[in-house]
Write a protein that holds these residues in place. Structure first.
Motif, PDB file in Angstrom:
ATOM      1  N   PHE A   1     -51.519  62.669 -19.856  1.00 46.00           N
ATOM      2  CA  PHE A   1     -50.980  63.193 -18.518  1.00 46.00           C
ATOM      3  C   PHE A   1     -49.849  63.861 -18.645  1.00 46.00           C
ATOM      4  CE2 PHE A   1     -48.382  62.384 -15.081  1.00 46.00           C
ATOM      5  CZ  PHE A   1     -48.866  62.796 -13.768  1.00 46.00           C
ATOM      6  N   ARG A   2     -48.740  63.491 -19.677  1.00 44.49           N
ATOM      7  CA  ARG A   2     -47.547  64.157 -19.756  1.00 44.49           C
ATOM      8  C   ARG A   2     -47.672  65.735 -20.442  1.00 44.49           C
ATOM      9  NH1 ARG A   2     -42.376  61.973 -23.310  1.00 44.49           N
ATOM     10  NH2 ARG A   2     -41.160  63.608 -22.972  1.00 44.49           N
ATOM     11  N   ASP A   3     -48.544  65.721 -21.376  1.00 46.44           N
ATOM     12  CA  ASP A   3     -48.857  67.152 -21.957  1.00 46.44           C
ATOM     13  C   ASP A   3     -49.499  68.171 -20.856  1.00 46.44           C
ATOM     14  OD1 ASP A   3     -47.601  66.399 -24.028  1.00 46.44           O
ATOM     15  OD2 ASP A   3     -49.607  65.980 -25.254  1.00 46.44           O
ATOM     16  N   TYR A   4     -50.534  67.726 -20.114  1.00 45.83           N
ATOM     17  CA  TYR A   4     -50.940  68.395 -19.031  1.00 45.83           C
ATOM     18  C   TYR A   4     -50.093  69.001 -18.071  1.00 45.83           C
ATOM     19  CZ  TYR A   4     -54.387  70.183 -16.019  1.00 45.83           C
ATOM     20  OH  TYR A   4     -55.206  71.117 -15.114  1.00 45.83           O
ATOM     21  N   LEU A   5     -49.167  67.951 -17.502  1.00 42.38           N
ATOM     22  CA  LEU A   5     -48.335  68.310 -16.515  1.00 42.38           C
ATOM     23  C   LEU A   5     -47.083  69.169 -16.884  1.00 42.38           C
ATOM     24  CD1 LEU A   5     -46.920  67.657 -13.742  1.00 42.38           C
ATOM     25  CD2 LEU A   5     -45.727  65.921 -14.782  1.00 42.38           C
ATOM     26  N   HIS A   6     -46.929  69.049 -18.283  1.00 41.98           N
ATOM     27  CA  HIS A   6     -46.041  70.112 -18.923  1.00 41.98           C
ATOM     28  C   HIS A   6     -46.548  71.490 -19.022  1.00 41.98           C
ATOM     29  CE1 HIS A   6     -42.520  71.668 -20.923  1.00 41.98           C
ATOM     30  NE2 HIS A   6     -43.306  72.093 -21.971  1.00 41.98           N
ATOM     31  N   ALA A   7     -47.807  71.755 -19.434  1.00 43.46           N
ATOM     32  CA  ALA A   7     -48.232  72.840 -19.566  1.00 43.46           C
ATOM     33  C   ALA A   7     -48.624  73.399 -18.099  1.00 43.46           C
ATOM     34  CB  ALA A   7     -49.709  72.522 -20.385  1.00 43.46           C
ATOM     35  N   ALA A   8     -49.102  72.854 -17.262  1.00 44.54           N
ATOM     36  CA  ALA A   8     -49.312  73.321 -15.861  1.00 44.54           C
ATOM     37  C   ALA A   8     -48.193  73.750 -15.133  1.00 44.54           C
ATOM     38  CB  ALA A   8     -49.919  72.157 -14.978  1.00 44.54           C
ATOM     39  N   ARG A   9     -47.044  73.248 -15.599  1.00 42.67           N
ATOM     40  CA  ARG A   9     -45.499  73.518 -15.165  1.00 42.67           C
ATOM     41  C   ARG A   9     -45.244  74.944 -15.700  1.00 42.67           C
ATOM     42  NH1 ARG A   9     -42.570  67.854 -14.633  1.00 42.67           N
ATOM     43  NH2 ARG A   9     -42.966  67.065 -12.367  1.00 42.67           N
ATOM     44  N   MET A  10     -45.393  75.005 -16.988  1.00 43.04           N
ATOM     45  CA  MET A  10     -45.107  76.052 -17.962  1.00 43.04           C
ATOM     46  C   MET A  10     -45.852  77.361 -17.453  1.00 43.04           C
ATOM     47  SD  MET A  10     -42.366  75.363 -19.620  1.00 43.04           S
ATOM     48  CE  MET A  10     -42.001  74.674 -18.000  1.00 43.04           C
ATOM     49  N   LEU A  11     -47.225  77.216 -17.080  1.00 46.01           N
ATOM     50  CA  LEU A  11     -47.923  78.110 -16.702  1.00 46.01           C
ATOM     51  C   LEU A  11     -47.738  78.737 -15.115  1.00 46.01           C
ATOM     52  CD1 LEU A  11     -51.520  77.304 -18.273  1.00 46.01           C
ATOM     53  CD2 LEU A  11     -49.563  78.957 -19.210  1.00 46.01           C
ATOM     54  N   ARG A  12     -47.479  77.752 -14.443  1.00 45.51           N
ATOM     55  CA  ARG A  12     -47.008  77.915 -13.147  1.00 45.51           C
ATOM     56  C   ARG A  12     -45.673  79.109 -13.187  1.00 45.51           C
ATOM     57  NH1 ARG A  12     -47.291  75.750  -8.278  1.00 45.51           N
ATOM     58  NH2 ARG A  12     -49.431  75.285  -8.765  1.00 45.51           N
ATOM     59  N   ALA A  13     -44.623  78.704 -14.225  1.00 51.17           N
ATOM     60  CA  ALA A  13     -43.269  79.240 -14.265  1.00 51.17           C
ATOM     61  C   ALA A  13     -43.533  80.501 -14.383  1.00 51.17           C
ATOM     62  CB  ALA A  13     -42.570  78.449 -15.065  1.00 51.17           C
ATOM     63  N   MET A  14     -44.736  80.814 -15.625  1.00 53.32           N
ATOM     64  CA  MET A  14     -44.779  82.297 -16.195  1.00 53.32           C
ATOM     65  C   MET A  14     -45.453  82.947 -15.005  1.00 53.32           C
ATOM     66  SD  MET A  14     -46.238  81.260 -19.936  1.00 53.32           S
ATOM     67  CE  MET A  14     -45.752  82.809 -20.600  1.00 53.32           C
ATOM     68  N   GLU A  15     -46.381  82.553 -13.974  1.00 54.53           N
ATOM     69  CA  GLU A  15     -46.602  83.113 -13.081  1.00 54.53           C
ATOM     70  C   GLU A  15     -45.711  83.910 -12.042  1.00 54.53           C
ATOM     71  OE1 GLU A  15     -50.778  82.463 -11.306  1.00 54.53           O
ATOM     72  OE2 GLU A  15     -50.353  80.365 -12.056  1.00 54.53           O
ATOM     73  N   ARG A  16     -44.788  82.631 -11.820  1.00 53.59           N
ATOM     74  CA  ARG A  16     -43.702  82.881 -10.948  1.00 53.59           C
ATOM     75  C   ARG A  16     -42.787  84.065 -11.310  1.00 53.59           C
ATOM     76  NH1 ARG A  16     -42.001  83.458  -7.487  1.00 53.59           N
ATOM     77  NH2 ARG A  16     -40.386  81.549  -6.627  1.00 53.59           N
ATOM     78  N   LEU A  17     -42.410  84.077 -12.835  1.00 53.61           N
ATOM     79  CA  LEU A  17     -41.461  84.684 -13.376  1.00 53.61           C
ATOM     80  C   LEU A  17     -41.912  86.311 -13.544  1.00 53.61           C
ATOM     81  CD1 LEU A  17     -39.944  82.353 -16.003  1.00 53.61           C
ATOM     82  CD2 LEU A  17     -38.654  83.343 -14.013  1.00 53.61           C
ATOM     83  N   ALA A  18     -43.273  86.365 -13.516  1.00 55.04           N
ATOM     84  CA  ALA A  18     -43.943  88.009 -13.470  1.00 55.04           C
ATOM     85  C   ALA A  18     -43.646  88.441 -12.206  1.00 55.04           C
ATOM     86  CB  ALA A  18     -45.250  87.573 -13.791  1.00 55.04           C
ATOM     87  N   VAL A  19     -43.017  87.985 -11.176  1.00 56.31           N
ATOM     88  CA  VAL A  19     -42.882  88.682 -10.017  1.00 56.31           C
ATOM     89  C   VAL A  19     -41.582  89.242 -10.055  1.00 56.31           C
ATOM     90  CG1 VAL A  19     -42.764  88.325  -7.375  1.00 56.31           C
ATOM     91  CG2 VAL A  19     -44.599  86.887  -8.728  1.00 56.31           C
ATOM     92  N   PRO A  20     -41.435  90.555  -9.867  1.00 56.34           N
ATOM     93  CA  PRO A  20     -40.095  91.012  -9.894  1.00 56.34           C
ATOM     94  C   PRO A  20     -39.119  90.490  -9.083  1.00 56.34           C
ATOM     95  CG  PRO A  20     -41.779  92.943 -10.073  1.00 56.34           C
ATOM     96  CD  PRO A  20     -42.522  91.439  -9.669  1.00 56.34           C
ATOM     97  N   GLY A  21     -37.770  90.249  -9.392  1.00 61.63           N
ATOM     98  CA  GLY A  21     -37.073  89.694  -8.538  1.00 61.63           C
ATOM     99  C   GLY A  21     -36.640  88.185  -8.685  1.00 61.63           C
TER     100      GLY A  21
END
Length: 277
Positions: A201-221
């Motif tokens: 559970f911990r590893d899945y949650l961490h990976a899901a958070r990091m992938l969401r972060a990468m999506e968000r940070l790809a948006v300029p600004g």
């Protein structure tokens, strides 16, 4: 640019390139009789297969094997550059889908390849040689894939649990609470995650958070501190440390690279589409 419709499975050239400008939305499920090398020139994309979901971050590439059903999802406008090739032209990707790093030379080769549209590729032997070398380079880089994959749950109970996780990525989630909300015990959920996902559970949650972060940070600004707060990190520095360990670069460097202006090859065929097919 003006939109072009190309049925990639009816093209006579053994290998060719296409450019797509994607508008937000989910593409339809589809499969091609050709293998694909996809390059996210701008923006982040989600690649959904039966085998799970892969994030394709900006300036990264993915290989998808022929006849593998998939769809592409984008939250913001994105630019996609794709090389298609027939199975007889070059070897198949080793996995149904894999995301790989792209160095500066390979990136320029992909952009350069856009001049070999279906019609041009059919009559240009030098273009076919160039595309074959590019595919070989991508295949070699795919031997060291990036960790951009979330495997799919198979049971309804685990599917419910993971939908809760994705809806509350910024909350301080506890496995016991998620399991209870999904109608099972924490021990049962842990066993299902191990059997179905090969993840805790911990590893899945961490990976899901990091992938969401990468999506968000790809948006300029988008600011790093803002994403850190959204995903429940106590401080931006804690988020930066976790992101760097996962992605191999700091959030600031990733955001700067993602926001860099891509080169658009003049004269390449460009399809404007909602999602991708």
């Amino acid at each position: 640019m003006r939109a072009h419709h190309v049925d990639v499975d009816r093209v006579t050239a053994p290998a060719f390139a296409l450019a797509d400008e994607l508008t937000p939305g989910a593409g339809a499920w589809h499969a091609h009789r050709r293998h694909q090398l996809l390059f996210a020139a701008e923006g982040a994309l989600r690649l959904e297969l039966e085998e799970g979901v892969w994030l394709l971050p900006p300036r990264r590439a993915a290989l998808i094997r022929a006849r593998v059903a998939h769809r592409v999802d984008v939250d913001h406008a994105a630019s996609l550059r794709t090389i298609y090739w027939a199975p007889r032209f070059a070897p198949a990707p080793r996995a149904p889908c894999v995301v790989l790093a792209v160095d500066a030379l390979t990136r320029e080769m992909i952009l350069h390849a856009m001049r070999w549209r279906p019609r041009e590729a059919a009559r240009d032997a030098s273009g076919r040689r160039f595309l074959r070398v590019l595919i070989e380079i991508a295949q070699r880089r795919a031997a060291d894939p990036l960790p951009m994959h979330l495997p799919p749950p198979r049971s309804d109970e685990l599917r419910r649990a993971l939908s809760i996780v994705h809806a509350r990525l910024g909350d301080p989630l506890r496995a016991a609470d998620v399991a209870r909300s999904a109608g099972m015990s924490e021990r049962t959920m842990a066993r299902r995650m191990e059997v179905e996902l090969s993840l805790s559970f911990r590893d899945y949650l961490h990976a899901a958070r990091m992938l969401r972060a990468m999506e968000r940070l790809a948006v300029p600004g988008t600011r790093v501190a803002e994403v850190a707060t959204e995903l429940g990190f106590a401080t931006p520095s804690a988020f930066t440390h976790a992101f760097a360990r996962f992605a191999g670069e700091t959030p600031r460097d990733y955001s700067a690279r993602s926001s860099a202006t891509a080169v658009h090859t003049a004269g390449s065929p460009t399809r404007r589409k909602t999602g991708y097919a």
